[in-house]
Design a protein around this motif. Structure first.
Motif, short mmCIF file in Angstrom:
data_model
loop_
_atom_site.label_atom_id
_atom_site.label_comp_id
_atom_site.label_asym_id
_atom_site.label_seq_id
_atom_site.Cartn_x
_atom_site.Cartn_y
_atom_site.Cartn_z
N MET A 127 4.93 10.46 -6.36
CA MET A 127 6.23 10.59 -7.03
C MET A 127 5.33 11.35 -8.37
SD MET A 127 9.30 9.17 -6.25
CE MET A 127 9.94 8.93 -7.38
N GLU A 128 4.23 10.77 -9.00
CA GLU A 128 3.50 11.41 -9.94
C GLU A 128 3.27 12.74 -9.75
OE1 GLU A 128 0.47 8.83 -11.41
OE2 GLU A 128 1.76 7.19 -11.55
N LYS A 129 2.74 13.24 -8.55
CA LYS A 129 2.14 14.44 -8.41
C LYS A 129 3.39 15.43 -8.31
CE LYS A 129 -2.21 13.75 -5.80
NZ LYS A 129 -2.84 13.88 -4.60
N GLN A 130 4.38 14.83 -7.48
CA GLN A 130 5.66 15.92 -7.53
C GLN A 130 6.13 16.07 -8.79
OE1 GLN A 130 9.24 13.92 -5.67
NE2 GLN A 130 10.45 15.62 -5.68
N VAL A 131 6.10 15.11 -9.99
CA VAL A 131 6.79 15.37 -11.02
C VAL A 131 5.79 16.64 -11.70
CG1 VAL A 131 7.03 14.47 -13.54
CG2 VAL A 131 7.97 13.37 -11.56
N PHE A 132 4.52 16.27 -11.51
CA PHE A 132 3.65 17.28 -12.15
C PHE A 132 3.97 18.79 -11.50
CE2 PHE A 132 -0.35 19.68 -11.41
CZ PHE A 132 -0.74 19.94 -12.99
N PHE A 133 4.04 18.85 -10.51
CA PHE A 133 4.08 20.21 -9.77
C PHE A 133 5.49 20.81 -9.94
CE2 PHE A 133 0.57 18.63 -6.80
CZ PHE A 133 -0.49 19.73 -7.34
N GLN A 134 6.61 20.04 -10.14
CA GLN A 134 7.78 20.76 -10.31
C GLN A 134 7.70 20.98 -12.06
OE1 GLN A 134 10.31 16.93 -9.98
NE2 GLN A 134 11.10 17.71 -8.14
N HIS A 135 7.02 20.61 -12.92
CA HIS A 135 6.84 20.79 -14.34
C HIS A 135 5.97 22.30 -14.20
CE1 HIS A 135 6.51 20.64 -18.50
NE2 HIS A 135 5.26 20.85 -18.51
N LEU A 136 4.86 22.16 -13.28
CA LEU A 136 3.95 23.33 -13.05
C LEU A 136 4.93 24.65 -12.61
CD1 LEU A 136 1.25 24.33 -13.22
CD2 LEU A 136 0.82 23.69 -10.97
N ILE A 137 5.83 24.35 -11.65
CA ILE A 137 6.35 25.41 -11.25
C ILE A 137 7.54 25.81 -12.19
CG2 ILE A 137 8.38 25.83 -9.48
CD1 ILE A 137 6.90 24.08 -7.43
N ALA A 138 7.99 24.99 -12.83
CA ALA A 138 9.17 25.28 -14.06
C ALA A 138 8.24 25.82 -15.01
CB ALA A 138 9.73 23.88 -14.77
N SER A 139 7.34 25.53 -15.37
CA SER A 139 6.50 26.18 -16.55
C SER A 139 5.93 27.79 -16.30
CB SER A 139 5.33 25.46 -17.04
OG SER A 139 4.30 25.42 -15.92
N SER A 154 0.91 -1.17 -0.03
CA SER A 154 -0.02 -0.27 0.11
C SER A 154 1.04 1.20 -0.05
CB SER A 154 -0.92 -0.02 1.08
OG SER A 154 -1.54 1.26 1.30
N LEU A 155 1.70 1.08 0.73
CA LEU A 155 2.66 2.30 0.92
C LEU A 155 3.43 2.64 -0.33
CD1 LEU A 155 4.27 2.28 4.54
CD2 LEU A 155 2.77 4.01 3.61
N ALA A 156 3.97 1.37 -1.07
CA ALA A 156 4.77 1.59 -2.46
C ALA A 156 3.84 2.22 -3.33
CB ALA A 156 4.93 0.29 -2.84
N ASN A 157 2.50 1.89 -3.31
CA ASN A 157 1.58 2.34 -4.30
C ASN A 157 1.31 3.83 -4.16
OD1 ASN A 157 0.99 -0.12 -5.63
ND2 ASN A 157 -0.85 -0.48 -4.64
N GLU A 158 1.26 4.26 -2.92
CA GLU A 158 1.11 5.57 -2.59
C GLU A 158 2.28 6.46 -2.67
OE1 GLU A 158 0.25 8.46 1.66
OE2 GLU A 158 -0.09 6.15 1.70
N ASN A 159 3.50 5.78 -2.42
CA ASN A 159 4.66 6.34 -2.94
C ASN A 159 4.61 6.96 -4.38
OD1 ASN A 159 7.23 7.52 -2.39
ND2 ASN A 159 7.97 5.77 -3.27
N ASP A 160 4.44 5.74 -5.35
CA ASP A 160 4.34 5.99 -6.56
C ASP A 160 3.37 7.29 -7.20
OD1 ASP A 160 6.06 4.00 -7.22
OD2 ASP A 160 4.54 2.41 -7.74
N HIS A 161 2.15 7.10 -6.44
CA HIS A 161 1.06 8.35 -6.70
C HIS A 161 1.99 9.71 -6.46
CE1 HIS A 161 -2.65 10.02 -7.51
NE2 HIS A 161 -2.72 10.62 -6.26
#
Length: 192
Positions: A65-77, A56-63
């Motif tokens: 990480m996806e959000k982190q990548v999205f927000f990093q892209h949002l901040i960079a853009s 369960s924690l591995a699935n939550e971690n993957d989710h």
């Protein structure tokens, strides 16, 4: 734990009978064996629970990480001005002939204004050995999908194609309100 260990433990648990043990062995030894079997069962249950928690924690971690990548892209853009396509995907669902697409738009700049415009989607099909381009329509049966957002906009929709039809790609065109020229265009092929 492998299945052989599990079967050996089950055999041992069933072969141990406290009544028989007390008759043939010393009482203290029988109590110790009973306590050890109970501890082993508790330990096995705890290990199973831990394995579920780790999954369960591995699935939550993957989710996350996806959000982190999205927000990093949002901040960079946000350091860039203008509109960009963050993600555009197309895949066939488990229902034959039904396709699902997802689009995420991001608007950058220090203080962006609300983006108001329309999306238009065109599907390139191969049907009866003929290539066709068909516009997708929204719930109101129009080819314009209105959008109004400040920082990001996400759209997930689906469409159906007739049997014996191959979807070659899906194209999105983004228009500002009252503008006849697309400011962004991107094409995506179905994911395998």
């Amino acid at each position: 734990m492998n299945t052989q260990d599990g079967m050996d433990q089950e055999k041992f648990a069933y072969s141990y009978d406290p009544g028989t043990c007390r008759q043939t062995k010393k009482q203290k030894l029988c109590n110790q064996i009973g306590d050890l079997i109970q501890q082993l069962q508790i330990s096995n249950t705890a290990n199973e629970n831990l394995a579920e928690q780790v999954k369960s924690l591995a699935n939550e971690n993957d989710h996350l990480m996806e959000k982190q990548v999205f927000f990093q892209h949002l901040i960079a853009s946000n350091t860039k001005n203008g509109l960009s396509i963050y993600q555009f995907s197309l895949k066939e669902t488990q229902t034959p002939g039904k396709y699902r697409y997802a689009l995420t738009l991001i608007q950058g700049g220090e203080r962006p204004n609300d983006f108001k415009g329309n999306l238009r989607f065109q599907v390139k099909l191969l049907q009866n050995n003929q290539s066709k381009i068909i516009p997708l329509t929204n719930k109101n049966a129009t080819k314009d999908f209105p959008v109004n957002f400040k920082f990001f906009h996400r759209l997930e929709e689906s469409f159906n194609v007739p049997p014996d039809t191959i979807v070659e790609n899906l194209q999105v065109q983004i228009y500002k309100n009252n503008d006849n020229k697309a400011i962004l265009t991107e094409t995506v092929q179905p994911a395998l």
